[in-house]
Design a protein around this motif. Structure first.
Motif, PDB file in Angstrom:
ATOM      1  N   PHE B  92     -32.692 -38.932 -13.902  1.00 45.68           N
ATOM      2  CA  PHE B  92     -32.557 -38.171 -15.187  1.00 45.68           C
ATOM      3  C   PHE B  92     -34.252 -37.004 -15.688  1.00 45.68           C
ATOM      4  O   PHE B  92     -34.740 -37.991 -15.367  1.00 45.68           O
ATOM      5  CB  PHE B  92     -32.664 -39.326 -16.400  1.00 45.68           C
ATOM      6  CG  PHE B  92     -31.712 -40.072 -16.355  1.00 45.68           C
ATOM      7  CD1 PHE B  92     -30.634 -40.093 -16.216  1.00 45.68           C
ATOM      8  CD2 PHE B  92     -32.274 -41.915 -16.383  1.00 45.68           C
ATOM      9  CE1 PHE B  92     -29.405 -40.654 -15.761  1.00 45.68           C
ATOM     10  CE2 PHE B  92     -30.933 -42.447 -16.173  1.00 45.68           C
ATOM     11  CZ  PHE B  92     -29.285 -42.302 -15.973  1.00 45.68           C
ATOM     12  N   GLY B  93     -33.618 -36.175 -15.030  1.00 47.12           N
ATOM     13  CA  GLY B  93     -34.746 -35.166 -15.042  1.00 47.12           C
ATOM     14  C   GLY B  93     -35.198 -34.894 -16.296  1.00 47.12           C
ATOM     15  O   GLY B  93     -37.043 -34.011 -16.141  1.00 47.12           O
ATOM     16  N   SER B  94     -35.371 -35.117 -17.486  1.00 45.56           N
ATOM     17  CA  SER B  94     -36.035 -34.647 -18.391  1.00 45.56           C
ATOM     18  C   SER B  94     -36.671 -35.738 -18.941  1.00 45.56           C
ATOM     19  O   SER B  94     -37.771 -35.537 -19.936  1.00 45.56           O
ATOM     20  CB  SER B  94     -34.900 -33.964 -19.428  1.00 45.56           C
ATOM     21  OG  SER B  94     -34.192 -34.540 -20.030  1.00 45.56           O
TER      22      SER B  94
ATOM     23  N   ALA C  53     -26.801 -34.280 -26.155  1.00 46.21           N
ATOM     24  CA  ALA C  53     -26.027 -34.770 -25.147  1.00 46.21           C
ATOM     25  C   ALA C  53     -25.537 -33.580 -24.029  1.00 46.21           C
ATOM     26  O   ALA C  53     -24.945 -33.718 -22.681  1.00 46.21           O
ATOM     27  CB  ALA C  53     -24.465 -35.838 -25.184  1.00 46.21           C
ATOM     28  N   GLY C  54     -26.256 -32.196 -24.574  1.00 42.95           N
ATOM     29  CA  GLY C  54     -25.478 -31.523 -23.721  1.00 42.95           C
ATOM     30  C   GLY C  54     -24.473 -30.883 -23.103  1.00 42.95           C
ATOM     31  O   GLY C  54     -23.815 -30.492 -22.469  1.00 42.95           O
ATOM     32  N   SER C 185     -29.611 -38.807 -23.504  1.00 42.84           N
ATOM     33  CA  SER C 185     -30.255 -37.626 -22.931  1.00 42.84           C
ATOM     34  C   SER C 185     -30.472 -38.143 -20.987  1.00 42.84           C
ATOM     35  O   SER C 185     -29.950 -36.616 -20.483  1.00 42.84           O
ATOM     36  CB  SER C 185     -31.761 -38.613 -22.367  1.00 42.84           C
ATOM     37  OG  SER C 185     -33.161 -38.208 -24.265  1.00 42.84           O
ATOM     38  N   ALA C 186     -30.019 -39.469 -20.861  1.00 45.14           N
ATOM     39  CA  ALA C 186     -29.225 -40.214 -19.697  1.00 45.14           C
ATOM     40  C   ALA C 186     -28.080 -39.214 -19.691  1.00 45.14           C
ATOM     41  O   ALA C 186     -27.736 -38.483 -18.283  1.00 45.14           O
ATOM     42  CB  ALA C 186     -28.914 -41.314 -19.843  1.00 45.14           C
ATOM     43  N   ILE C 187     -26.857 -38.673 -20.542  1.00 38.77           N
ATOM     44  CA  ILE C 187     -25.648 -37.667 -20.587  1.00 38.77           C
ATOM     45  C   ILE C 187     -25.890 -36.871 -19.759  1.00 38.77           C
ATOM     46  O   ILE C 187     -25.619 -36.180 -19.189  1.00 38.77           O
ATOM     47  CB  ILE C 187     -24.709 -38.420 -21.182  1.00 38.77           C
ATOM     48  CG1 ILE C 187     -24.658 -39.577 -22.217  1.00 38.77           C
ATOM     49  CG2 ILE C 187     -23.972 -37.412 -21.435  1.00 38.77           C
ATOM     50  CD1 ILE C 187     -23.259 -39.649 -22.739  1.00 38.77           C
ATOM     51  N   ARG C 188     -26.789 -36.396 -20.771  1.00 37.85           N
ATOM     52  CA  ARG C 188     -27.085 -34.715 -20.480  1.00 37.85           C
ATOM     53  C   ARG C 188     -27.920 -34.184 -19.240  1.00 37.85           C
ATOM     54  O   ARG C 188     -27.683 -33.206 -18.370  1.00 37.85           O
ATOM     55  CB  ARG C 188     -28.294 -34.599 -21.839  1.00 37.85           C
ATOM     56  CG  ARG C 188     -28.651 -32.943 -21.227  1.00 37.85           C
ATOM     57  CD  ARG C 188     -29.361 -32.541 -22.562  1.00 37.85           C
ATOM     58  NE  ARG C 188     -30.702 -33.702 -21.606  1.00 37.85           N
ATOM     59  CZ  ARG C 188     -31.989 -33.716 -22.743  1.00 37.85           C
ATOM     60  NH1 ARG C 188     -32.278 -33.801 -24.295  1.00 37.85           N
ATOM     61  NH2 ARG C 188     -32.820 -34.995 -22.723  1.00 37.85           N
ATOM     62  N   ASP C 189     -28.682 -35.360 -18.569  1.00 36.08           N
ATOM     63  CA  ASP C 189     -29.490 -35.045 -17.403  1.00 36.08           C
ATOM     64  C   ASP C 189     -28.061 -35.200 -16.202  1.00 36.08           C
ATOM     65  O   ASP C 189     -28.442 -34.480 -15.265  1.00 36.08           O
ATOM     66  CB  ASP C 189     -30.149 -35.721 -17.210  1.00 36.08           C
ATOM     67  CG  ASP C 189     -31.835 -35.157 -17.759  1.00 36.08           C
ATOM     68  OD1 ASP C 189     -31.285 -34.374 -18.509  1.00 36.08           O
ATOM     69  OD2 ASP C 189     -32.366 -36.000 -17.989  1.00 36.08           O
ATOM     70  N   ASP C 190     -27.384 -36.863 -16.318  1.00 35.90           N
ATOM     71  CA  ASP C 190     -26.652 -36.824 -15.126  1.00 35.90           C
ATOM     72  C   ASP C 190     -25.511 -38.247 -16.165  1.00 35.90           C
ATOM     73  O   ASP C 190     -26.057 -39.045 -15.636  1.00 35.90           O
ATOM     74  CB  ASP C 190     -27.253 -36.961 -13.883  1.00 35.90           C
ATOM     75  CG  ASP C 190     -26.581 -37.610 -12.734  1.00 35.90           C
ATOM     76  OD1 ASP C 190     -25.652 -37.693 -12.778  1.00 35.90           O
ATOM     77  OD2 ASP C 190     -27.434 -37.063 -11.650  1.00 35.90           O
ATOM     78  N   GLU C 191     -24.580 -37.626 -15.780  1.00 41.99           N
ATOM     79  CA  GLU C 191     -23.209 -38.361 -16.721  1.00 41.99           C
ATOM     80  C   GLU C 191     -23.364 -39.548 -15.484  1.00 41.99           C
ATOM     81  O   GLU C 191     -22.810 -40.942 -16.019  1.00 41.99           O
ATOM     82  CB  GLU C 191     -22.592 -37.376 -16.816  1.00 41.99           C
ATOM     83  CG  GLU C 191     -21.720 -38.568 -18.271  1.00 41.99           C
ATOM     84  CD  GLU C 191     -20.382 -37.803 -18.721  1.00 41.99           C
ATOM     85  OE1 GLU C 191     -20.939 -36.190 -18.684  1.00 41.99           O
ATOM     86  OE2 GLU C 191     -19.632 -37.736 -19.424  1.00 41.99           O
ATOM     87  N   LEU C 192     -23.420 -39.312 -14.039  1.00 45.09           N
ATOM     88  CA  LEU C 192     -22.255 -41.024 -12.764  1.00 45.09           C
ATOM     89  C   LEU C 192     -23.597 -41.534 -13.377  1.00 45.09           C
ATOM     90  O   LEU C 192     -23.286 -42.081 -13.727  1.00 45.09           O
ATOM     91  CB  LEU C 192     -22.083 -39.833 -12.023  1.00 45.09           C
ATOM     92  CG  LEU C 192     -21.310 -40.604 -11.039  1.00 45.09           C
ATOM     93  CD1 LEU C 192     -20.050 -39.889 -11.769  1.00 45.09           C
ATOM     94  CD2 LEU C 192     -21.361 -39.256 -10.079  1.00 45.09           C
ATOM     95  N   ALA C 193     -25.049 -41.299 -12.920  1.00 41.60           N
ATOM     96  CA  ALA C 193     -25.692 -41.886 -13.011  1.00 41.60           C
ATOM     97  C   ALA C 193     -25.835 -42.325 -14.110  1.00 41.60           C
ATOM     98  O   ALA C 193     -26.792 -43.861 -14.544  1.00 41.60           O
ATOM     99  CB  ALA C 193     -27.301 -41.264 -12.570  1.00 41.60           C
ATOM    100  N   ALA C 194     -25.787 -41.994 -15.424  1.00 42.01           N
ATOM    101  CA  ALA C 194     -26.123 -42.607 -16.648  1.00 42.01           C
ATOM    102  C   ALA C 194     -24.744 -43.905 -16.754  1.00 42.01           C
ATOM    103  O   ALA C 194     -25.625 -44.925 -17.436  1.00 42.01           O
ATOM    104  CB  ALA C 194     -25.803 -41.877 -17.788  1.00 42.01           C
ATOM    105  N   GLU C 195     -23.701 -43.480 -15.842  1.00 41.69           N
ATOM    106  CA  GLU C 195     -22.622 -44.726 -16.451  1.00 41.69           C
ATOM    107  C   GLU C 195     -23.419 -45.813 -15.944  1.00 41.69           C
ATOM    108  O   GLU C 195     -23.042 -47.001 -15.652  1.00 41.69           O
ATOM    109  CB  GLU C 195     -21.637 -43.949 -15.797  1.00 41.69           C
ATOM    110  CG  GLU C 195     -20.333 -44.558 -16.270  1.00 41.69           C
ATOM    111  CD  GLU C 195     -19.536 -45.036 -17.194  1.00 41.69           C
ATOM    112  OE1 GLU C 195     -19.260 -46.175 -17.207  1.00 41.69           O
ATOM    113  OE2 GLU C 195     -19.832 -44.140 -18.095  1.00 41.69           O
TER     114      GLU C 195
END
Lengths: 315, 235, 313
Positions: B92-94, C53-54, C185-195
């Motif tokens: 998570f880059g931010s 959430a982006g 924030s996790a969703i905004r950065d990378d949804e797959l990794a968030a899941e």
């Protein structure tokens, strides 16, 4: 903002609304509405073509495309009213400068967003901003008035029995299909065209071939903006144009691309024509103010239930 | 195997007309270290995506600790104790490094007792808690990826090519880390290309070739298996 | 800023606003103040979904105008008090958000954005054809002379908006620092990794969409009384969508303070430009600022200040 397109029905059918009928609507009125819809759809395809390339194939959500179409319409108006150049010729002349504009825009997009990794939020907002800026600049330079062009075929119709085909709809239809066909040929036959197709499918393969995806994408994006010049000249043949009219086409064009299965030209053409026919019938039989909402009526269920579009490609 | 932690039975996955995984059955015992090998395009990544829930499966079943989990969303599987790391690190880059671990701790903590600091210490990112992932080196990024998977306090860790692109000594670092995790009771499935690492790590080896399981057993036997040799060396 | 200090500041702000209002006799101050607060509310609402959430919502005008028109309709039917209209407007827009979200949030964010763009167009067509609320010709709304708390009605609208804006900022700040905030924030950065980290992405995205839509609807509900005459082109004005996107992007999308800064800055700039140059130019300024910031300073003013500070250390 929701200025509906003036549809191509014959003068005699202007007042066809459900309320005026005691019986079923006149079959020739329906036929005329359908044919007008097909012609209209053909023109929508010219607008959607650029989005099919940028969004469907290159994955660049260029929301500002319709603004470039309007810019093309204004350029056509300038060339036509100052030098008396035929609108279609004017549109073709403008493809060069528009191509360069497209390449430059892509370079900017690439350095600011694409190369920084995934930045969908900023990218979308960027194009939204470009849409807005283009519109305001047009208002400031050319004024907020409706502009139109002169050509011999505008105002003349082809009559086939009870069917009336105005040339201001027929000519854009033919030019649009020709442009679609030419680009399809270019993409499948030429080396560059195939490289563009390859980019849309697999970036890595291209890098292995020694072709830079960024260069190919810049080229393809340039082409997509160049199509806006032609689409703009078609638009101003069909109807008078004012700067904010482009927004009305965002929903339509993206709906056609998504419905057509992203990046498939023929799917997009079929979707555009379905959209055109539905809008034409609704405007004719019911109320033109609903026409802009129809695209959304198609788009939402497609996104929700059939995300592969009509022809079933994966989004 | 009745005491299997993960049991995959008859898993089939198709993409259009192409069968990416064909009737795969694998079971992983509690506390086991399983290596999964196969040439490029043999379906290893698809297999990982199918068990972790990123891709829906067409046929077969996946059970974790006796409960069916195919049909669950990926986040539900993570909460049940199946964590994965990604082939290309996807931090998570931010968020800061510490916050990267806080996300799974908040959402899938499963009563784990390790703190962010302890986990980072364990993977050797002790001093980097307040940095952003963008400032990390390649090997540190891999460690973060593993630490984030561990922060969900999983029963089963699926490590998808956790060492690709690393130097020899870096591979050893990750290897030591994985072995240590296993000692703490985490069952691990390692998908890997680097044979040296797989052989050093695995108690058992499974080989996929063109979407089929061609071998499953003792690592020494598997690498002498005809089908495996054929797939790796050609006819 | 600690919690205590934040709440103390919020309360102080409301009280100061009220006191200033008591001292000010010039109606223009309330009109201008209302406009700034309305944009703080809208920008904050947008940022909950867009910034955290982006997911870019281009349909602010739809949610906002829906709140306004629900207000027009209910006011015509029953003449209900303003707070009830605000709740009704919020509920209606929240429901639209829920519907839109459940249909499109499973797909990539781009598709959600396109759908919101289309939503603005379709809802304008619906309102244009809804004769009960005036249809294409618009609706006149009678603004009461006096507010229920004494003072003029505009003053009352100003206080209502002040309370809503402060509450929305507080809500955004609470979300930002909660479990939900980390999930978004996790969703905004990378949804797959968030899941994969156990974040229920669809549920959180829906939550953010509904919260954001509800606040936008609430922001729109007092509009008919503020403008006294409402027609579709003004309620669905593109300026709302552009401003609500530009403000968080200029201020900085990551934190609650960004949209507030952006809203204040851009409203002041536009008010100034309106007087000194022209209204078309002021939209151009907003567009240029927005594109300028996202290309050159993607983290907005907040990001610029932060990197200046870190650079000095």
């Amino acid at each position: 903002m929701t200025q509906p397109l003036r549809l191509a029905h014959a003068a005699g059918h202007e007042k066809n609304k459900w309320g005026d009928y005691d019986r079923m609507p006149d079959p020739s009125a329906i036929l005329n509405a359908v044919v007008a819809g097909v012609l209209l759809g053909g023109f929508y395809a010219a607008v959607a073509l650029g989005i099919a390339i940028a969004f469907g194939m290159l994955d660049i959500p260029n929301l500002s495309h319709p603004a470039f179409v309007v810019m093309g319409a204004f350029a056509t108006w300038v060339l036509n009213s100052t030098f008396g150049i035929d609108p279609i010729v004017a549109g073709l002349l403008m493809t060069g400068p528009f191509f360069i504009l497209g390449v430059l825009l892509y370079r900017l997009y690439h350095t600011c967003f694409e190369s920084r990794g995934e930045a969908p939020l900023q990218g979308l907002a960027f194009f939204f901003g470009i849409l807005f800026i283009t519109e305001v600049v047009l208002v400031l330079t050319a004024g907020a008035d409706y502009r139109s062009v002169q050509a011999d075929y505008i105002g003349v119709s082809l009559n086939l029995g009870s069917l009336t085909l105005p040339f201001r709809m027929l000519v854009p239809f033919v030019v649009s299909i020709a442009m679609l066909f030419a680009l399809q040929q270019f993409l499948t036959r030429s080396f560059t065209g195939r490289a563009i197709l390859a980019v849309s499918q697999d970036k890595l393969a291209l890098q292995l071939m020694g072709v830079s995806p960024t260069r190919i994408k810049a080229l393809a994006f340039g082409i997509s903006i160049a199509t806006a010049a032609v689409a703009g000249s078609l638009l101003i043949i069909i109807q008078p144009v004012e700067p904010s009219i482009g927004r009305d086409f965002i929903g339509r064009a993206f709906a056609a691309v998504v419905l057509g299965g992203m990046g498939s030209f023929w799917g997009m053409l079929i979707a555009s024509i379905i959209l055109g026919i539905t809008e034409s019938i609704v405007s004719d039989m019911w109320n033109p103010s609903w026409a802009p909402a129809i695209a959304f009526g198609f788009l939402l269920p497609t996104l929700a239930f059939r995300s592969g579009g009509l022809l079933g490609r994966k989004l | 195997m009745s005491d299997a932690l993960l049991a995959v039975d008859g898993l089939t996955k198709r993409f259009g007309g192409f069968t990416a995984l064909n009737d795969i059955s694998v079971s992983v015992g509690q506390g086991e270290r399983l290596g999964l090998i196969g040439p490029n395009g043999s379906g290893k990544s698809t297999f990982v995506n199918c068990i972790s829930g990123t891709l829906p499966i067409d046929q077969g079943s996946v059970t974790l600790g006796g409960a069916r989990i195919d049909g669950l969303a990926p986040h539900q599987r993570t909460r049940l104790g199946l964590a994965r790391s990604f082939q290309l690190p996807r931090p998570f880059g931010s968020l800061t490094v510490a916050e990267n671990l806080r996300v799974p701790m908040l959402y899938a903590g499963r009563g784990g007792t390790d703190t962010e600091a302890e986990l980072l210490e364990m993977v050797g990112l002790g001093g980097k808690a307040q940095q952003r992932p963008g400032d990390l080196t390649q090997v540190e990024m891999r460690k973060l990826e593993l630490a984030r998977a561990m922060a969900a306090s999983p029963r089963l860790l699926v490590a998808d090519e956790a060492m690709a692109g690393l130097s020899n000594s870096e591979v050893d670092e990750i290897l030591v880390l994985l072995l240590r995790l296993n000692e703490q009771g985490v069952t691990i499935v390692l998908i890997e290309h680097i044979m040296r690492a797989v052989m050093a790590f695995s108690q058992r080896l499974v080989c996929l070739v063109a979407g089929r399981k061609v071998a499953d057993g003792d690592p020494q036997d598997v690498i002498r298996n005809d089908d495996v040799l054929k797939a790796y060396l050609g006819e | 800023m600690s919690n205590l200090r934040f709440w103390a500041c919020g309360l102080l702000l409301v009280l100061t606003g009220w006191l200033l209002g008591r001292l000010v006799s010039n109606e223009y101050a309330f009109f201008a103040g209302y406009s700034v607060l309305q944009y703080i509310l809208l920008a904050t609402a947008w940022n909950i979904l867009g910034g955290y959430a982006g997911y870019v919502n281009f349909g602010t005008a739809a949610f906002f105008a829906l709140g306004a028109y629900v207000s027009v309709a209910l006011n015509k039917m029953y003449a209900l008090p303003l707070p009830v209209l605000i709740v009704a407007g919020g509920v209606a827009s929240g429901l639209v958000g829920l519907l839109m979200g459940s249909l499109t949030l499973k797909l990539r964010g781009v598709f959600f954005s396109i759908a919101t763009l289309a939503l603005a167009i379709v809802s304008q067509a619906v309102i244009t054809n809804w004769e009960y609320v005036g249809g294409a010709s618009g609706a006149y709304v009678l603004r009461p002379r006096m507010g229920p708390l004494g003072g003029s009605y505009i003053e009352y609208l100003f206080y209502t908006m002040l309370v809503m804006a402060v509450a929305a900022v507080a809500l955004a700040r609470t979300i930002e620092r909660s479990k939900v905030g980390y999930g978004l924030s996790a969703i905004r950065d990378d949804e797959l990794a968030a899941e994969a980290s156990g974040v229920p992405t669809l549920k959180l995205k829906l939550l953010a969409t509904v919260a954001s839509g509800t606040l936008m609807g609430m922001a729109g509900a007092p509009l008919p009384f503020y403008v006294a005459y409402l027609d579709p082109p003004s309620a669905f004005n593109l300026a709302y969508a552009v401003n609500t996107i530009a403000m968080p992007l200029v201020g900085g999308t990551g934190t609650w303070i960004g949209p507030v800064l952006g809203a204040i800055l851009l409203t002041v700039v536009q008010e100034t430009a309106m007087v000194t140059i022209s209204s078309a130019a002021n939209l151009l300024i907003v567009g240029l600022l927005m594109v300028g910031f996202i290309t050159l300073a993607p983290n907005g003013i907040v990001g610029m200040v932060r990197s200046l500070r870190e650079g000095r250390k």
